[in-house]
Design an enzyme around this catalytic site. Structure first.
Site, PDB file in Angstrom:
ATOM      1  N   ASP A 121       1.481  23.208 -40.692  1.00  0.00           N
ATOM      2  CA  ASP A 121       1.126  24.618 -40.888  1.00  0.00           C
ATOM      3  C   ASP A 121       1.870  25.568 -39.967  1.00  0.00           C
ATOM      4  OD1 ASP A 121      -1.964  23.149 -41.413  1.00  0.00           O
ATOM      5  OD2 ASP A 121      -0.913  24.300 -42.939  1.00  0.00           O
ATOM      6  N   HIS A 131      -2.905  17.332 -34.335  1.00  0.00           N
ATOM      7  CA  HIS A 131      -3.190  16.609 -35.589  1.00  0.00           C
ATOM      8  C   HIS A 131      -3.994  15.368 -35.246  1.00  0.00           C
ATOM      9  CE1 HIS A 131      -2.601  14.681 -39.471  1.00  0.00           C
ATOM     10  NE2 HIS A 131      -2.212  15.870 -39.904  1.00  0.00           N
TER      11      HIS A 131
HETATM   12  C1  SDX Z   1      -3.884  19.935 -41.579  1.00  0.00           C
HETATM   13  O1  SDX Z   1      -5.702  15.334 -41.646  1.00  0.00           O
HETATM   14  C2  SDX Z   1      -4.615  15.800 -42.172  1.00  0.00           C
HETATM   15  O2  SDX Z   1      -3.735  15.017 -42.545  1.00  0.00           O
HETATM   16  C3  SDX Z   1      -4.539  17.336 -42.298  1.00  0.00           C
HETATM   17  C4  SDX Z   1      -3.217  17.871 -42.809  1.00  0.00           C
HETATM   18  C5  SDX Z   1      -2.966  17.489 -44.257  1.00  0.00           C
HETATM   19  O3  SDX Z   1      -1.802  17.503 -44.664  1.00  0.00           O
HETATM   20  O4  SDX Z   1      -3.977  17.304 -45.003  1.00  0.00           O
HETATM   21  O5  SDX Z   1      -2.140  17.410 -41.991  1.00  0.00           O
HETATM   22  C6  SDX Z   1      -3.227  19.405 -42.787  1.00  0.00           C
HETATM   23  O6  SDX Z   1      -5.074  20.203 -41.604  1.00  0.00           O
HETATM   24  C7  SDX Z   1      -3.074  20.071 -40.325  1.00  0.00           C
HETATM   25  C8  SDX Z   1      -3.929  20.573 -39.109  1.00  0.00           C
HETATM   26  C9  SDX Z   1      -4.096  22.065 -39.234  1.00  0.00           C
HETATM   27  N1  SDX Z   1      -5.027  22.572 -38.236  1.00  0.00           N
HETATM   28  C10 SDX Z   1      -4.599  23.278 -37.168  1.00  0.00           C
HETATM   29  O7  SDX Z   1      -3.415  23.521 -36.911  1.00  0.00           O
HETATM   30  C11 SDX Z   1      -5.731  23.822 -36.302  1.00  0.00           C
HETATM   31  C12 SDX Z   1      -5.374  23.601 -34.815  1.00  0.00           C
HETATM   32  N2  SDX Z   1      -5.460  22.198 -34.550  1.00  0.00           N
HETATM   33  C13 SDX Z   1      -6.700  21.671 -33.994  1.00  0.00           C
HETATM   34  O8  SDX Z   1      -7.850  22.316 -34.402  1.00  0.00           O
HETATM   35  C14 SDX Z   1      -6.739  20.146 -33.969  1.00  0.00           C
HETATM   36  O9  SDX Z   1      -5.556  19.733 -33.446  1.00  0.00           O
HETATM   37  C15 SDX Z   1      -7.014  19.392 -35.264  1.00  0.00           C
HETATM   38  C16 SDX Z   1      -8.224  19.893 -35.965  1.00  0.00           C
HETATM   39  C17 SDX Z   1      -5.834  19.480 -36.170  1.00  0.00           C
HETATM   40  C18 SDX Z   1      -7.227  17.930 -34.876  1.00  0.00           C
HETATM   41  O10 SDX Z   1      -8.410  17.885 -34.145  1.00  0.00           O
HETATM   42  P1  SDX Z   1      -8.903  16.516 -33.447  1.00  0.00           P
HETATM   43  O11 SDX Z   1      -8.125  15.340 -33.885  1.00  0.00           O
HETATM   44  O12 SDX Z   1     -10.402  16.477 -33.597  1.00  0.00           O
HETATM   45  O13 SDX Z   1      -8.471  16.726 -31.968  1.00  0.00           O
HETATM   46  P2  SDX Z   1      -9.445  17.243 -30.852  1.00  0.00           P
HETATM   47  O14 SDX Z   1     -10.083  18.519 -31.284  1.00  0.00           O
HETATM   48  O15 SDX Z   1     -10.312  16.104 -30.439  1.00  0.00           O
HETATM   49  O16 SDX Z   1      -8.420  17.604 -29.682  1.00  0.00           O
HETATM   50  C19 SDX Z   1      -8.085  16.703 -28.660  1.00  0.00           C
HETATM   51  C20 SDX Z   1      -7.769  17.595 -27.449  1.00  0.00           C
HETATM   52  C21 SDX Z   1      -8.917  18.532 -27.083  1.00  0.00           C
HETATM   53  O17 SDX Z   1      -8.762  18.814 -25.707  1.00  0.00           O
HETATM   54  P3  SDX Z   1      -9.774  18.030 -24.637  1.00  0.00           P
HETATM   55  O18 SDX Z   1     -11.185  18.381 -25.077  1.00  0.00           O
HETATM   56  O19 SDX Z   1      -9.449  16.571 -24.818  1.00  0.00           O
HETATM   57  O20 SDX Z   1      -9.399  18.589 -23.294  1.00  0.00           O
HETATM   58  O21 SDX Z   1      -6.679  18.460 -27.779  1.00  0.00           O
HETATM   59  C22 SDX Z   1      -7.116  19.818 -27.738  1.00  0.00           C
HETATM   60  C23 SDX Z   1      -8.624  19.789 -27.837  1.00  0.00           C
HETATM   61  O22 SDX Z   1      -9.192  20.947 -27.208  1.00  0.00           O
HETATM   62  N3  SDX Z   1      -6.504  20.479 -28.895  1.00  0.00           N
HETATM   63  C24 SDX Z   1      -5.938  21.682 -28.870  1.00  0.00           C
HETATM   64  C25 SDX Z   1      -5.441  21.889 -30.165  1.00  0.00           C
HETATM   65  N4  SDX Z   1      -5.725  20.816 -30.924  1.00  0.00           N
HETATM   66  C26 SDX Z   1      -6.393  19.965 -30.131  1.00  0.00           C
HETATM   67  N5  SDX Z   1      -5.813  22.593 -27.868  1.00  0.00           N
HETATM   68  C27 SDX Z   1      -5.160  23.741 -28.211  1.00  0.00           C
HETATM   69  N6  SDX Z   1      -4.654  23.995 -29.421  1.00  0.00           N
HETATM   70  C28 SDX Z   1      -4.765  23.110 -30.422  1.00  0.00           C
HETATM   71  N7  SDX Z   1      -4.273  23.375 -31.625  1.00  0.00           N
END
Ligand code: SDX
Length: 447
Positions: free
Chosen positions: A364, A307
């Protein structure tokens, strides 16, 4: 005395930046005059460090895993409120009185049906149409049937349009589902409360009423209120962006539906269920799947984890996991995907890859198992999220609409494209001729 920060610019000059302090002590460098005073803008990929507004609706402390709606902890809301009471709290800022509840309940009933000729639009979509595309289109189309609601001038009109959106979004969702399975669209009933009425429209047949269990109704009520608002997330920011141009409430929330659809946002609940189903059907172990995630094979992610704001547990996920267990027990359902979800969470939460990146289950991760237990098909999951989020979108639209100092959202950019270049005529481009000075253009080549 206003707190200030001092910027030292590259030319050695200094610039004082006022600090805005929120009611929970959050601090923001207020750069509203930065470009006018210094010529500089800021750059913040994904707006991870940028506040787009001051808002009094929802507070999140991502480090502590705190979520409050108008100051009330979400845990208390979950224990004591219905989804509609939560909606009234978010939109109008206070828990509704008995009179407020009755008046709004009547408005929801009076605004629950769709115009008869509106219903024919559903037949215009192919049966395989994703219900999120139908939902966004239909909400936009609704405003053609409610021209007075296009420009809201008073509180009474706003309350009516809010009730219409909250009530009809449910009717449209159920109608989209019925159309997708070739069943007759069911009318809402005046004698049912919000959630029961939705489940009736989803699962009743003309010859047999569907009567949900108390546990099912309670679980869906909880699901919806936990999704009701969440600060300036992607879809709510979209609603505010569209509202800032003084677009209607209908147009703004219709845009919010589109933003929510993305699998990194509201589409994640569908993606989580597809992930759990894939693991179950492939026979892959959770350990193997986690290994694929960590190897970043095909860019797969552990859907439902991570998140932008929560660097600790998402409090909604904690509540939903408990509700999930209770619902399946009460319905005597065993869903192997819940076991897989538990295993994935246990494995990830003890793995440094996730711990070091502060990745925890989000709203989720467990929600799809609840919806599946209620008989909601996976394609409808994000639609249910949209129904839940409607109060938050309406509340944010109102907050902007009521702000006399509000400005249209228009972010800046840092340009990285080509600098100015001389125009080259087509025949020069296509024939590779480069000298355009005094060159006699052959007649057959005149552009
Ligand atoms: C919702 O904003 C809100 O409040 C949203 C929400 C709401 O109520 O409106 O809470 C609802 O959208 C919840 C989120 C649902 N999405 C997912 O579950 C999809 C999976 N999650 C990721 O795509 C990610 O965690 C996000 C999109 C939720 C957040 O992305 P960020 O903040 O841009 O984080 P990032 O991509 O910069 O990740 C930081 C690191 C990265 O690794 P490095 O490049 O630093 O090595 O964490 C890793 C990412 O690759 N990472 C994950 C991951 N999420 C982040 N690795 C594996 N699995 C994951 N789910």
């Amino acid at each position: 005395m206003t707190e200030k920060a001092t910027l030292t610019m590259p030319d050695g000059s200094t610039y004082e930046v006022p600090v805005t302090v929120g009611s929970e002590g959050e601090r923001a460098l207020n750069i509203s005059r930065l470009r006018a005073d210094t010529g500089y803008i800021t750059l913040d990929d994904g707006y991870g460090n940028t506040g787009s507004c001051e808002s009094a609706i929802t507070f999140i402390d991502g480090e502590q895993g705190i979520l409050r709606y108008r100051g009330y902890p979400v845990e208390d809301i979950a224990k004591h409120c219905s989804f509609i009471e939560t909606a009234q709290l978010l939109i109008w800022g206070e828990l509704p009185s008995a009179e407020d509840r009755t008046r709004f309940s009547d408005l929801l009933t009076e605004n629950s049906t769709l115009p008869e000729d509106f219903r024919r639009h559903f037949a215009g979509f192919p049966q395989h149409a994703h219900p999120m595309s139908i939902l966004s289109a239909m909400i936009n189309a609704l405003q053609s049937y409610d021209l007075p609601g296009l420009v809201i001038n008073d509180d009474e009109e706003f309350e009516r349009v809010s009730a219409a959106l909250l009530s009809k979004v449910r009717t449209i969702a159920a109608a989209a589902y019925k159309s997708s399975i070739g069943e007759p669209i069911m009318y809402p009933r005046y004698d049912l409360r919000y959630v029961e009425n939705f489940l009736h429209m989803m699962f009743s047949k003309p010859y047999r009423d569907y009567v949900p269990s108390a546990e099912a109704t309670s679980a869906l009520n909880l699901f919806l209120l936990l999704h009701a608002d969440h600060e300036q997330n992607c879809s709510t920011s979209t609603v505010r962006m569209v509202a800032s141009g003084e677009a209607s409430l209908y147009a703004s929330v219709s845009a919010g539906v589109c933003a929510l659809w993305g699998k990194l946002h509201g589409g994640a609940n569908q993606a989580v269920m597809e992930m759990l189903t894939y693991i179950r059907e492939s026979g892959m172990s959770t350990k193997d799947y986690i290994a694929k995630v960590k190897s970043r094979e095909d860019g797969i992610k552990l859907m439902g984890f991570g998140h932008r704001v929560y660097r600790n547990f998402d409090p909604r996920a904690v509540i939903l996991q408990d509700a999930c267990e209770k619902l399946l027990d009460s319905l005597h359902i065993t869903d192997p995907r819940l076991d897989i979800a538990r295993e994935l969470a246990q494995t990830a939460l003890s793995d440094d890859y996730f711990i070091s990146r502060k990745l925890y289950p989000n709203v989720d991760f467990f929600s799809g198992i609840i919806l599946t237990a209620l008989g909601i098909p996976v394609e409808m999951f994000t639609v249910l999220f949209a129904i839940g989020r409607m109060p938050g979108w309406i509340a944010n639209w109102k907050e902007m609409h009521d702000d006399p100092t509000g400005r249209i959202y228009r972010p800046r950019q840092v340009y990285t494209g080509p600098t100015e270049r001389e125009w080259v005529n087509r025949f020069q481009r296509e024939r590779g001729m480069t000298d355009s000075r005094g060159f006699k253009v052959p007649d057959d080549l005149r552009p």
